[in-house]
Design an enzyme around this catalytic site. Structure first.
Site, PDB file in Angstrom:
ATOM      1  CB  SER A   1      12.290  31.394  28.283  1.00 49.28           C
ATOM      2  OG  SER A   1      13.608  30.854  28.703  1.00 49.28           O
TER       3      SER A   1
ATOM      4  CE1 TYR B   1      11.975  33.190  33.506  1.00 51.88           C
ATOM      5  CE2 TYR B   1      13.189  31.302  32.283  1.00 51.88           C
ATOM      6  CZ  TYR B   1      12.853  32.702  32.545  1.00 51.88           C
ATOM      7  OH  TYR B   1      12.938  33.570  31.120  1.00 51.88           O
TER       8      TYR B   1
HETATM    9  P1  NAP Z   1      14.401  42.126  33.977  1.00 46.34           P
HETATM   10  O1  NAP Z   1      15.138  43.311  33.340  1.00 46.34           O
HETATM   11  O2  NAP Z   1      14.430  41.767  35.552  1.00 46.34           O
HETATM   12  O3  NAP Z   1      12.963  42.393  33.625  1.00 46.34           O
HETATM   13  C1  NAP Z   1      11.686  41.791  34.375  1.00 46.34           C
HETATM   14  C2  NAP Z   1      10.603  42.764  34.183  1.00 46.34           C
HETATM   15  O4  NAP Z   1       9.469  41.957  34.901  1.00 46.34           O
HETATM   16  C3  NAP Z   1      10.960  43.802  35.085  1.00 46.34           C
HETATM   17  O5  NAP Z   1      10.626  45.127  34.513  1.00 46.34           O
HETATM   18  C4  NAP Z   1       9.915  43.825  36.345  1.00 46.34           C
HETATM   19  O6  NAP Z   1       9.646  45.080  36.873  1.00 46.34           O
HETATM   20  C5  NAP Z   1       8.979  43.087  35.780  1.00 46.34           C
HETATM   21  N1  NAP Z   1       8.186  42.136  36.920  1.00 46.34           N
HETATM   22  C6  NAP Z   1       8.709  41.357  37.750  1.00 46.34           C
HETATM   23  N2  NAP Z   1       7.904  41.173  38.711  1.00 46.34           N
HETATM   24  C7  NAP Z   1       6.754  41.945  38.675  1.00 46.34           C
HETATM   25  C8  NAP Z   1       5.366  42.150  39.275  1.00 46.34           C
HETATM   26  N3  NAP Z   1       5.156  41.379  40.165  1.00 46.34           N
HETATM   27  N4  NAP Z   1       4.775  43.228  38.817  1.00 46.34           N
HETATM   28  C9  NAP Z   1       5.113  43.979  37.710  1.00 46.34           C
HETATM   29  N5  NAP Z   1       6.193  43.652  37.050  1.00 46.34           N
HETATM   30  C10 NAP Z   1       7.035  42.648  37.409  1.00 46.34           C
HETATM   31  O7  NAP Z   1      14.863  41.002  33.179  1.00 46.34           O
HETATM   32  P2  NAP Z   1      14.546  40.602  31.547  1.00 46.34           P
HETATM   33  O8  NAP Z   1      15.596  39.439  31.457  1.00 46.34           O
HETATM   34  O9  NAP Z   1      14.533  41.914  30.784  1.00 46.34           O
HETATM   35  O10 NAP Z   1      13.293  39.844  31.337  1.00 46.34           O
HETATM   36  C11 NAP Z   1      11.880  40.223  30.683  1.00 46.34           C
HETATM   37  C12 NAP Z   1      11.223  38.847  30.300  1.00 46.34           C
HETATM   38  O11 NAP Z   1      12.168  38.293  29.360  1.00 46.34           O
HETATM   39  C13 NAP Z   1      10.866  38.160  31.300  1.00 46.34           C
HETATM   40  O12 NAP Z   1       9.524  37.384  31.003  1.00 46.34           O
HETATM   41  C14 NAP Z   1      11.803  36.770  31.160  1.00 46.34           C
HETATM   42  O13 NAP Z   1      11.548  35.817  31.682  1.00 46.34           O
HETATM   43  C15 NAP Z   1      12.118  36.993  29.959  1.00 46.34           C
HETATM   44  N6  NAP Z   1      13.238  36.212  29.257  1.00 46.34           N
HETATM   45  C16 NAP Z   1      14.515  36.836  29.514  1.00 46.34           C
HETATM   46  C17 NAP Z   1      15.914  36.141  29.101  1.00 46.34           C
HETATM   47  C18 NAP Z   1      17.061  36.602  29.435  1.00 46.34           C
HETATM   48  O14 NAP Z   1      18.191  35.945  28.971  1.00 46.34           O
HETATM   49  N7  NAP Z   1      17.329  37.956  30.105  1.00 46.34           N
HETATM   50  C19 NAP Z   1      15.728  35.146  28.247  1.00 46.34           C
HETATM   51  C20 NAP Z   1      14.349  34.544  28.079  1.00 46.34           C
HETATM   52  C21 NAP Z   1      13.386  35.301  28.494  1.00 46.34           C
HETATM   53  P3  NAP Z   1      10.302  45.671  38.206  1.00 46.34           P
HETATM   54  O15 NAP Z   1      11.746  45.870  37.953  1.00 46.34           O
HETATM   55  O16 NAP Z   1       9.619  46.795  38.336  1.00 46.34           O
HETATM   56  O17 NAP Z   1      10.054  44.456  39.290  1.00 46.34           O
END
Ligand code: NAP
Length: 255
Positions: free
Chosen positions: A147, A160
């Site tokens: 991130s 986080y």
């Molecule tokens: P997201 O759509 O909410 O994706 C998060 C994913 O993690 C979901 O598919 C969720 O699955 C899974 N997850 C969470 N808790 C879990 C658990 N206990 N067991 C299994 N799976 C779990 O949001 P996203 O932004 O795409 O996030 C994906 C990654 O990118 C994360 O690591 C986040 O920190 C990182 N990131 C995001 C951003 C941003 O701006 N969006 C920036 C930097 C990094 P379920 O839906 O089934 O719970």
């Protein structure tokens, strides 16, 4: 007539495990890997993998789906070992993650430990279990999703930020150990991506405008913007890339 040389970005014949693959960045990475030729194991907590699995299959990938709550430590440890015994995974993408927002002085134990459990402990265990097998086979690629808060403090998200700083450090630590054993460990640091993780930020007009104002690209990222970096780091083109945290941030860190 000689055939064209294989692309160094091709993932033909590779099997990739992507966590959190049902939504957002994980979904986009899974489909990017499939488009580059990979077969997939898609892991999610909720039963939401049907659409992404169907899309990947229509792109030609063989797809296995696995439901697992990565917050459940005993269940996770057993399931991960079983899964990796059953499948020779060439590429691991540790994408699953969560975020909790609150001022640090009022931050609850649950908001601290829940985030660290999935973003760091589960990611480490997946790296350890996959990496051990990759080292034995002499090849493999691990891509952790870090991130901007692997580099910066952020606002109101202390667990986080701690988890993502730690994940960047873990990426480098594992790369140091495994680079000479044929295993590449790298990370992607997405900038501000329009997904569920950032819904609260995007619905706050002041914060949203403040963020957009410092993104040189002039827009938030779509999840698909992150997929190419994952394909690269999973591919033979990245064979000499170790311990790198690749920002895909529209220029945010360059500002
Ligand atoms: P997201 O759509 O909410 O994706 C998060 C994913 O993690 C979901 O598919 C969720 O699955 C899974 N997850 C969470 N808790 C879990 C658990 N206990 N067991 C299994 N799976 C779990 O949001 P996203 O932004 O795409 O996030 C994906 C990654 O990118 C994360 O690591 C986040 O920190 C990182 N990131 C995001 C951003 C941003 O701006 N969006 C920036 C930097 C990094 P379920 O839906 O089934 O719970």
């Amino acid at each position: 007539m000689s055939s064209a040389p294989a692309s160094p970005f091709s993932l033909d014949g590779r099997l990739a495990l992507v966590t959190g693959a049902g939504s957002g960045i994980g979904r986009a990475i899974a489909l990017g890997l499939a488009a580059a030729g990979a077969d997939l194991i898609l892991l999610s907590e909720r039963d939401n993998l049907g659409p992404v699995a169907a899309e990947a299959r229509s792109a030609g990938a063989a797809v296995t789906t696995e439901l697992l709550d990565l917050a459940d430590r005993p269940a996770r440890q057993a399931a991960v070992e079983d899964l990796l015994d059953a499948h020779a995974v060439d590429v691991l993408v540790n994408n699953a993650g969560l975020i909790r927002r609150a001022p640090a002085a009022e931050f609850s134990d649950a908001d601290w430990y829940d985030v660290i459990e999935v973003n760091l402990h589960a990611a480490f265990e997946l790296c350890r279990a996959a990496g051990r097998r990759m080292v034995d086979r002499g090849s493999g690629k691990i891509v952790n999703v870090a991130s901007m808060l692997s580099f910066q403090g952020g606002l109101l998200v202390p667990s986080y930020t701690a988890s993502k700083h730690a994940l960047a450090g873990l990426t480098r630590a594992l790369a140091n150990e495994w680079a000479a054993r044929g295993v590449n460990v790298n990370a992607i640091a997405p900038g501000y991506v329009a997904t569920a993780t950032t819904a609260a930020l995007r619905s706050d007009p002041a914060r949203s405008a403040e963020i957009l104002d410092r993104i040189p690209a002039g827009r938030w990222a779509d999840p698909e913007d992150v997929a190419g970096a994952a394909v690269f780091l999973a591919s033979p083109a990245a064979d000499y890339v170790h311990g790198h945290v690749l920002a895909v941030d529209g220029g945010w860190l360059a500002r």
